[in-house]
Design an enzyme around this catalytic site. Structure first.
Site, PDB file in Angstrom:
ATOM      1  CB  ALA A 175       1.640   1.269   5.185  1.00  0.00           C
ATOM      2  CE  LYS A 176      -3.650  -1.638   0.025  1.00  0.00           C
ATOM      3  NZ  LYS A 176      -5.091  -1.602  -0.252  1.00  0.00           N
ATOM      4  NE  ARG A 177       2.309   5.511   6.119  1.00  0.00           N
ATOM      5  CZ  ARG A 177       1.496   4.800   6.887  1.00  0.00           C
ATOM      6  NH1 ARG A 177       0.297   4.479   6.437  1.00  0.00           N
ATOM      7  NH2 ARG A 177       1.862   4.406   8.092  1.00  0.00           N
TER       8      ARG A 177
END
Length: 287
Positions: A252-254
């Site tokens: 995920a981008k996080r």
């Protein structure tokens, strides 16, 4: 047959290795077919999209040696086109106003929600109730009226198929569009939805092949129905596996450690990224 594809990231964060994998596979497919690849920035989510992330996306893709046919498509510049496309469905009586919030729909529905979160179909409300809510300026979304769509298309509704490329073998797959329920095509905040905007842009840019992660495989059935409603030839779909972390969890981008920005900051070369993904780098970045 011509080959036109696209890579369509959302600028809601930095690209990670999963995005790189998808972009590279898509770019390589276009090169191998002697075709074209477009870059489309899907930035209709005004609350989460940032221009600085778009800048970073372009830089990351260039660092990987990937080039795209100009111009860059930005969905934020095409909102009027989506509204016009939605208006055609309104005039045909194929969508209706839904005043229910997502929470209210979840509480009302006893059916399990499908991958698109649209298994519950509230249906149009009586005109008098709708007029009263409009008079109060109650927010609403436009939902596809699957019952009306079935009536318009007739028997072919249950026979719609799309072409799926599985390791070079093209197979017909039943769309089974009814299972998605009355999906939202126009949202109160941006006037459109991912499904409507994506299909509209693919039609307008002449996309013939869509290559994306298997997490979006379910959407192909619904999008095939939209192609039928818009009387446009559907593309061939190809869905690739997702890149996961050491625990098998989808990136995920996080997950900062997996972003290309962080990898670049640590001094890694693009060749190391290709090696990590098990892909062959283009000649432009090979030593």
């Amino acid at each position: 047959m011509s080959f036109i594809t696209r890579f369509a990231p959302s600028p809601t964060g930095h690209l990670h290795l999963g995005h790189a994998y998808s972009a590279i596979l898509t770019w390589q497919a276009a090169v191998e077919a002697g075709g074209s690849i477009l870059l489309r920035i899907e930035d209709i989510d005004k609350g989460r999209c940032r221009f600085e992330y778009e800048v970073a996306i372009v830089e990351d893709l260039g660092w990987l040696g990937l080039t795209f046919d100009p111009p860059i498509w930005r969905q934020s510049e095409r909102l009027a086109d989506y509204e016009a496309r939605l208006e055609t469905l309104i005039k045909r009586g194929l969508v209706y106003r839904c005043f229910k919030t997502r929470k209210e729909l979840e509480e009302m529905s006893s059916a399990p929600h499908g991958p698109l979160g649209a298994a519950y179909s509230p249906g149009p409300m009586p005109p008098s109730e709708e007029e009263a809510l409009l008079a109060k300026e109650t927010p609403f979304a436009w939902r596809l009226d699957m019952k009306a769509v079935r009536e318009e298309i007739g028997a072919p509704f249950d026979e719609l198929t799309f072409l799926l490329d599985e390791d070079g073998t093209i197979n017909d797959v039943l769309a089974s569009a009814a299972r998605f329920g009355d999906v939202v095509l126009g949202r109160k905040d941006v006037g459109t939805s991912y499904h409507l905007a994506s299909v509209h842009d693919d039609i307008e840019s002449g996309i013939t092949h869509i290559i994306r992660g298997e997490d979006l495989a379910e959407a192909a059935g619904l999008h095939r129905l939209l192609y039928a409603l818009f009387e446009a030839p559907p593309p061939i779909y190809r869905h690739h596996p997702l890149i996961t972390d050491e625990d098998g969890k989808r990136l995920a981008k996080r997950d900062k450690a997996a972003t290309l920005a962080d990898i670049r900051a640590r001094g890694a070369s693009p060749l190391e990224v290709y090696a990590r993904l098990g892909l062959t780098p283009p000649d432009s970045i090979q030593g």
